[in-house]
Design a protein around this motif. Structure first.
Motif, PDB file in Angstrom:
ATOM      1  N   LEU A   6      35.902 -15.632  10.920  1.00 27.67           N
ATOM      2  CA  LEU A   6      35.910 -17.300  11.048  1.00 27.67           C
ATOM      3  C   LEU A   6      36.085 -18.092   9.951  1.00 27.67           C
ATOM      4  O   LEU A   6      36.225 -19.129   9.811  1.00 27.67           O
ATOM      5  CB  LEU A   6      34.491 -17.662  11.598  1.00 27.67           C
ATOM      6  N   ALA A   7      35.987 -17.341   8.737  1.00 30.71           N
ATOM      7  CA  ALA A   7      36.226 -17.870   7.330  1.00 30.71           C
ATOM      8  C   ALA A   7      36.990 -16.538   6.669  1.00 30.71           C
ATOM      9  O   ALA A   7      36.954 -15.761   6.936  1.00 30.71           O
ATOM     10  CB  ALA A   7      34.985 -18.066   6.756  1.00 30.71           C
ATOM     11  N   PRO A   8      37.531 -16.988   5.265  1.00 28.86           N
ATOM     12  CA  PRO A   8      38.310 -16.081   4.595  1.00 28.86           C
ATOM     13  C   PRO A   8      37.341 -14.761   4.053  1.00 28.86           C
ATOM     14  O   PRO A   8      35.970 -15.461   3.983  1.00 28.86           O
ATOM     15  CB  PRO A   8      38.539 -16.817   3.250  1.00 28.86           C
ATOM     16  N   TYR A   9      37.645 -13.974   4.164  1.00 30.51           N
ATOM     17  CA  TYR A   9      36.561 -12.616   3.874  1.00 30.51           C
ATOM     18  C   TYR A   9      37.115 -12.258   2.213  1.00 30.51           C
ATOM     19  O   TYR A   9      37.979 -11.265   2.363  1.00 30.51           O
ATOM     20  CB  TYR A   9      36.893 -11.728   4.767  1.00 30.51           C
ATOM     21  N   ASP A  10      36.772 -12.877   1.403  1.00 28.48           N
ATOM     22  CA  ASP A  10      37.457 -12.537   0.069  1.00 28.48           C
ATOM     23  C   ASP A  10      36.334 -12.696  -0.986  1.00 28.48           C
ATOM     24  O   ASP A  10      35.675 -13.622  -1.342  1.00 28.48           O
ATOM     25  CB  ASP A  10      38.272 -13.953  -0.291  1.00 28.48           C
ATOM     26  N   PHE A  11      36.152 -11.390  -1.305  1.00 24.60           N
ATOM     27  CA  PHE A  11      34.934 -11.184  -2.385  1.00 24.60           C
ATOM     28  C   PHE A  11      35.081  -9.663  -2.874  1.00 24.60           C
ATOM     29  O   PHE A  11      35.823  -8.801  -2.134  1.00 24.60           O
ATOM     30  CB  PHE A  11      33.613 -11.139  -1.654  1.00 24.60           C
ATOM     31  N   PRO A  12      34.776  -9.642  -4.071  1.00 23.71           N
ATOM     32  CA  PRO A  12      34.926  -8.349  -4.756  1.00 23.71           C
ATOM     33  C   PRO A  12      34.230  -7.187  -4.116  1.00 23.71           C
ATOM     34  O   PRO A  12      32.971  -7.452  -3.651  1.00 23.71           O
ATOM     35  CB  PRO A  12      34.604  -8.477  -6.296  1.00 23.71           C
ATOM     36  N   ALA A  13      34.656  -5.823  -3.816  1.00 23.19           N
ATOM     37  CA  ALA A  13      33.986  -4.923  -3.505  1.00 23.19           C
ATOM     38  C   ALA A  13      32.885  -4.372  -4.199  1.00 23.19           C
ATOM     39  O   ALA A  13      33.094  -4.650  -5.567  1.00 23.19           O
ATOM     40  CB  ALA A  13      34.926  -3.768  -3.049  1.00 23.19           C
ATOM     41  N   ARG A  17      33.979   2.606  -8.017  1.00 28.05           N
ATOM     42  CA  ARG A  17      33.424   3.456  -8.789  1.00 28.05           C
ATOM     43  C   ARG A  17      32.760   2.943 -10.057  1.00 28.05           C
ATOM     44  O   ARG A  17      31.633   3.651 -10.462  1.00 28.05           O
ATOM     45  CB  ARG A  17      34.725   4.342  -9.345  1.00 28.05           C
ATOM     46  N   GLU A  18      33.136   2.070 -10.562  1.00 31.21           N
ATOM     47  CA  GLU A  18      32.368   1.481 -11.946  1.00 31.21           C
ATOM     48  C   GLU A  18      30.948   1.181 -11.783  1.00 31.21           C
ATOM     49  O   GLU A  18      30.425   0.913 -12.704  1.00 31.21           O
ATOM     50  CB  GLU A  18      33.392   0.058 -12.645  1.00 31.21           C
ATOM     51  N   ASN A  19      30.578   0.820 -10.408  1.00 36.14           N
ATOM     52  CA  ASN A  19      29.144   0.567 -10.188  1.00 36.14           C
ATOM     53  C   ASN A  19      28.137   1.540  -9.935  1.00 36.14           C
ATOM     54  O   ASN A  19      27.167   1.433  -9.665  1.00 36.14           O
ATOM     55  CB  ASN A  19      29.373  -0.367  -8.933  1.00 36.14           C
ATOM     56  N   PHE A  20      28.614   2.775 -10.272  1.00 37.50           N
ATOM     57  CA  PHE A  20      27.733   3.962 -10.127  1.00 37.50           C
ATOM     58  C   PHE A  20      27.753   5.020 -11.231  1.00 37.50           C
ATOM     59  O   PHE A  20      28.724   4.804 -12.102  1.00 37.50           O
ATOM     60  CB  PHE A  20      28.419   4.827  -8.818  1.00 37.50           C
ATOM     61  N   PRO A  21      26.704   5.567 -11.420  1.00 39.55           N
ATOM     62  CA  PRO A  21      26.857   6.388 -12.783  1.00 39.55           C
ATOM     63  C   PRO A  21      27.808   7.556 -12.541  1.00 39.55           C
ATOM     64  O   PRO A  21      28.055   8.107 -13.727  1.00 39.55           O
ATOM     65  CB  PRO A  21      25.201   7.233 -12.554  1.00 39.55           C
ATOM     66  N   ALA A  22      28.225   8.017 -11.671  1.00 43.25           N
ATOM     67  CA  ALA A  22      29.420   8.954 -11.351  1.00 43.25           C
ATOM     68  C   ALA A  22      29.996   8.824  -9.886  1.00 43.25           C
ATOM     69  O   ALA A  22      29.310   8.021  -9.063  1.00 43.25           O
ATOM     70  CB  ALA A  22      28.723  10.457 -11.460  1.00 43.25           C
ATOM     71  N   PRO A  23      31.166   9.356  -9.764  1.00 39.31           N
ATOM     72  CA  PRO A  23      31.680   9.134  -8.410  1.00 39.31           C
ATOM     73  C   PRO A  23      30.939   9.776  -7.277  1.00 39.31           C
ATOM     74  O   PRO A  23      30.141  10.592  -7.614  1.00 39.31           O
ATOM     75  CB  PRO A  23      32.994   9.921  -8.600  1.00 39.31           C
TER      76      PRO A  23
END
Length: 118
Positions: A6-13, A17-23
């Motif tokens: 219903l609206a643009p679905y645009d946001f950063p994931a 990987r960078e958001n975790f201490p390891a993969p």
């Protein structure tokens, strides 16, 4: 039936990987539904694949009565649903595993508590 936004679905994931201490690595045990879904673990990419069976998986699946019966030389591995033969001496990264990959292992002859797949 298709779904229409219903609206643009645009946001950063947020699961990059960078958001975790390891993969993150998803690991599931086939034919053992006591664990209904793969576990998701942050694992260092330089960890040898062989360390999964000795240092990681005992803490995850070790309470299951089948775990101590596993013959790791006979385990069948699947990566993204396809048969796969990892090299236990190589690192997770050198085996081609990256952030959010999914692997499963099948233990021939072991199908849960009294063959119940649990």
């Amino acid at each position: 039936m298709s779904v229409v936004a219903l609206a643009p679905y645009d946001f950063p994931a947020r699961d990059v990987r960078e958001n975790f201490p390891a993969p993150l690595l998803y690991i599931g045990w086939e034919d053992h539904l006591m664990f209904c879904a793969p576990v998701c673990l942050p694992l260092p990419p330089d960890m040898p694949f062989g360390a999964l069976s000795t240092a990681v998986l005992p803490g995850v699946y070790g309470e299951h009565p089948d775990f101590e019966k596993i013959d790791w030389a006979q385990v069948q591995w699947l990566k993204s649903g396809q048969p796969w033969t990892p090299d236990p001496a190589k690192s997770l990264a050198d085996n081609g595993l990256v952030h959010k990959d999914a692997i499963r292992f099948r233990t021939p002859g072991l199908t849960g508590i009294r063959g119940s797949f649990n």
